[in-house]
Structure formats: structure tokens, C-alpha cells
Motif scaffolding. Sequence first.
Motif, PDB file in Angstrom:
ATOM      1  N   GLY A  26      -3.403   2.821  15.649  1.00 30.20           N
ATOM      2  CA  GLY A  26      -3.920   1.678  16.465  1.00 30.20           C
ATOM      3  C   GLY A  26      -3.422   0.863  16.833  1.00 30.20           C
ATOM      4  N   ARG A  27      -2.596   0.138  15.932  1.00 27.10           N
ATOM      5  CA  ARG A  27      -1.493  -0.731  16.524  1.00 27.10           C
ATOM      6  C   ARG A  27       0.330  -0.979  15.358  1.00 27.10           C
ATOM      7  N   THR A  28       0.562  -1.809  15.506  1.00 30.32           N
ATOM      8  CA  THR A  28       1.350  -2.476  14.557  1.00 30.32           C
ATOM      9  C   THR A  28       1.494  -2.146  13.279  1.00 30.32           C
ATOM     10  N   PHE A  29       1.053  -1.644  11.932  1.00 36.44           N
ATOM     11  CA  PHE A  29       0.782  -1.823  10.994  1.00 36.44           C
ATOM     12  C   PHE A  29       1.885  -2.777   9.760  1.00 36.44           C
ATOM     13  N   SER A  30       2.920  -2.867  11.191  1.00 36.70           N
ATOM     14  CA  SER A  30       3.855  -3.590  10.131  1.00 36.70           C
ATOM     15  C   SER A  30       3.436  -5.363  10.283  1.00 36.70           C
ATOM     16  N   ASN A  31       2.854  -5.466  11.287  1.00 38.58           N
ATOM     17  CA  ASN A  31       2.610  -7.010  11.936  1.00 38.58           C
ATOM     18  C   ASN A  31       1.000  -7.611  10.586  1.00 38.58           C
ATOM     19  N   TYR A  32       0.276  -6.588   9.660  1.00 35.30           N
ATOM     20  CA  TYR A  32       0.103  -7.242   9.221  1.00 35.30           C
ATOM     21  C   TYR A  32      -0.133  -6.924   7.863  1.00 35.30           C
ATOM     22  N   VAL A  64      -5.110  -6.340 -13.948  1.00 38.58           N
ATOM     23  CA  VAL A  64      -4.498  -5.642 -13.399  1.00 38.58           C
ATOM     24  C   VAL A  64      -2.926  -5.344 -13.547  1.00 38.58           C
ATOM     25  N   LYS A  65      -2.460  -6.752 -13.950  1.00 40.67           N
ATOM     26  CA  LYS A  65      -1.726  -6.828 -14.207  1.00 40.67           C
ATOM     27  C   LYS A  65      -0.391  -6.460 -14.520  1.00 40.67           C
ATOM     28  N   GLY A  66       0.932  -6.011 -14.519  1.00 38.74           N
ATOM     29  CA  GLY A  66       1.663  -4.798 -15.236  1.00 38.74           C
ATOM     30  C   GLY A  66       1.442  -3.482 -15.115  1.00 38.74           C
ATOM     31  N   ARG A  67       0.249  -2.729 -14.471  1.00 39.19           N
ATOM     32  CA  ARG A  67      -0.046  -1.963 -14.521  1.00 39.19           C
ATOM     33  C   ARG A  67      -0.619  -1.150 -13.359  1.00 39.19           C
ATOM     34  N   PHE A  68      -0.893  -1.741 -11.733  1.00 36.66           N
ATOM     35  CA  PHE A  68      -0.696  -1.867 -10.918  1.00 36.66           C
ATOM     36  C   PHE A  68       0.402  -2.152 -10.193  1.00 36.66           C
ATOM     37  N   THR A  69       1.087  -1.277  -8.835  1.00 34.55           N
ATOM     38  CA  THR A  69       1.892  -1.759  -8.156  1.00 34.55           C
ATOM     39  C   THR A  69       1.508  -1.886  -6.698  1.00 34.55           C
ATOM     40  N   ILE A  70       1.753  -2.764  -5.698  1.00 36.37           N
ATOM     41  CA  ILE A  70       1.232  -2.816  -3.754  1.00 36.37           C
ATOM     42  C   ILE A  70       2.710  -2.408  -3.902  1.00 36.37           C
ATOM     43  N   SER A  71       2.865  -1.280  -2.956  1.00 31.05           N
ATOM     44  CA  SER A  71       3.587  -1.050  -1.652  1.00 31.05           C
ATOM     45  C   SER A  71       3.675  -0.902  -0.111  1.00 31.05           C
ATOM     46  N   ARG A  72       4.780  -0.709   0.433  1.00 38.84           N
ATOM     47  CA  ARG A  72       3.985  -0.642   2.241  1.00 38.84           C
ATOM     48  C   ARG A  72       5.088   0.515   2.428  1.00 38.84           C
ATOM     49  N   ASP A  73       4.992   1.570   3.027  1.00 38.34           N
ATOM     50  CA  ASP A  73       5.948   2.136   4.274  1.00 38.34           C
ATOM     51  C   ASP A  73       5.459   1.698   5.442  1.00 38.34           C
ATOM     52  N   ASN A  74       6.121   0.827   6.461  1.00 35.19           N
ATOM     53  CA  ASN A  74       5.457   0.628   7.590  1.00 35.19           C
ATOM     54  C   ASN A  74       6.224   1.455   8.580  1.00 35.19           C
ATOM     55  N   LYS A  76       5.945   4.774   8.097  1.00 34.11           N
ATOM     56  CA  LYS A  76       4.634   5.379   8.188  1.00 34.11           C
ATOM     57  C   LYS A  76       3.449   5.033   7.881  1.00 34.11           C
ATOM     58  N   ASN A  77       3.093   3.338   8.630  1.00 31.88           N
ATOM     59  CA  ASN A  77       2.035   2.825   8.458  1.00 31.88           C
ATOM     60  C   ASN A  77       1.191   2.782   7.133  1.00 31.88           C
ATOM     61  N   THR A  78       1.762   2.732   6.121  1.00 32.49           N
ATOM     62  CA  THR A  78       0.997   3.072   4.983  1.00 32.49           C
ATOM     63  C   THR A  78       1.273   2.129   3.881  1.00 32.49           C
ATOM     64  N   VAL A  79       0.208   1.477   3.257  1.00 30.45           N
ATOM     65  CA  VAL A  79      -0.098   0.353   2.290  1.00 30.45           C
ATOM     66  C   VAL A  79      -0.935   1.939   0.868  1.00 30.45           C
ATOM     67  N   TYR A  80       0.194   1.259  -0.191  1.00 30.40           N
ATOM     68  CA  TYR A  80      -0.208   2.301  -1.650  1.00 30.40           C
ATOM     69  C   TYR A  80      -0.318   1.230  -2.805  1.00 30.40           C
ATOM     70  N   LEU A  81      -1.314   1.756  -3.371  1.00 27.50           N
ATOM     71  CA  LEU A  81      -1.584   0.981  -5.051  1.00 27.50           C
ATOM     72  C   LEU A  81      -1.295   1.987  -5.938  1.00 27.50           C
ATOM     73  N   GLN A  82      -0.320   2.380  -6.313  1.00 30.41           N
ATOM     74  CA  GLN A  82       0.204   2.712  -8.013  1.00 30.41           C
ATOM     75  C   GLN A  82      -0.537   2.026  -9.580  1.00 30.41           C
ATOM     76  N   MET A  83      -1.340   2.854  -9.893  1.00 24.16           N
ATOM     77  CA  MET A  83      -2.790   2.831 -10.770  1.00 24.16           C
ATOM     78  C   MET A  83      -1.877   3.316 -11.995  1.00 24.16           C
ATOM     79  N   ASN A  84      -1.855   2.538 -13.471  1.00 24.31           N
ATOM     80  CA  ASN A  84      -1.012   3.478 -13.683  1.00 24.31           C
ATOM     81  C   ASN A  84      -1.977   2.923 -15.285  1.00 24.31           C
ATOM     82  N   SER A  85      -1.777   3.418 -16.381  1.00 27.25           N
ATOM     83  CA  SER A  85      -2.465   2.866 -17.569  1.00 27.25           C
ATOM     84  C   SER A  85      -3.814   2.920 -17.295  1.00 27.25           C
TER      85      SER A  85
END
Length: 124
Positions: A26-32, A64-74, A76-85
Motif C-alpha cells: 500500500g505504501r513505500t514501506f521503507s519509510n516506516y 527475548v534478548k539473545g534469542r530473537f532477532t528483527i530484520s527487514r528487507d525493504n 521485499k517490503n517485509t519485516v522478519y522476526l527470527q525466533m530461536n530457543s
Amino acid sequence: QVQLVESGGGLVQAGGSLRLSCAASGRTFSNYAAGWFRQAPGNEREFVAAIGENSAYRYVADSVKGRFTISRDNAKNTVYLQMNSLKPEDTAVYYCAARPLRSPSGQTSDYDYWGQGTQVTVSS
């Protein structure tokens, strides 16, 4: 306006991993700036992780520190949450949120747009 759709939730055993995705349209996600929150039955929605528009700023909750990591690929207009342990106490509905042209935040009231959520269940 931006629309957010989460995916990647499911059932996993304790100690396992999942990667959640939040696809924006819907919008330019890189601005969010974007954030992940979660809500377990009977509990308030709580902050998990947040990331700035260009990934320069990112932080996660102490729980969640040390177990979860947030990242994004603008691209692909996508944000990720990698959840380990993963632990049984991580069981919740996980929500993606976005706020335009501002720094990331850990407050639910600071976000303008929300997805419908994806269920994560961690068995012991």
C-alpha cells in the motif's frame, strides 16, 4: 495507508525455531519503522522487537534478548522476526505494526498500523 500481513507462525517444541514474516503493501514501506508485539491469553499486548526505517536502529525486549532477532528487507517490503530457543512462555499471538517517518518504539500506542496476527505455540 499500509496493510500488514503476518505469516510463519505455528506449533514448535521448546528449543525450536520459527521465522515470522510481515509483508507490507500500500505504501513505500521503507519509510516506516516497524515492530513486533505479542499477546498471550489474559495478558496485555507486549513489545517484542522494533526496527527503524533503514535498519540502523533495532532493539528487542529483555525477555527475548539473545534469542530473537528483527530484520527487514525493504526491497521485499517485509519485516522478519527470527525466533530461536523458543520457550513455552513465548506462546502468544504475534502482531506486526508500523509507524511512518518516525523512530521505532516499544509502545503499542505509538503504532498506526497493525496486522491480524499469527499464532505461535511452543510445547514443553
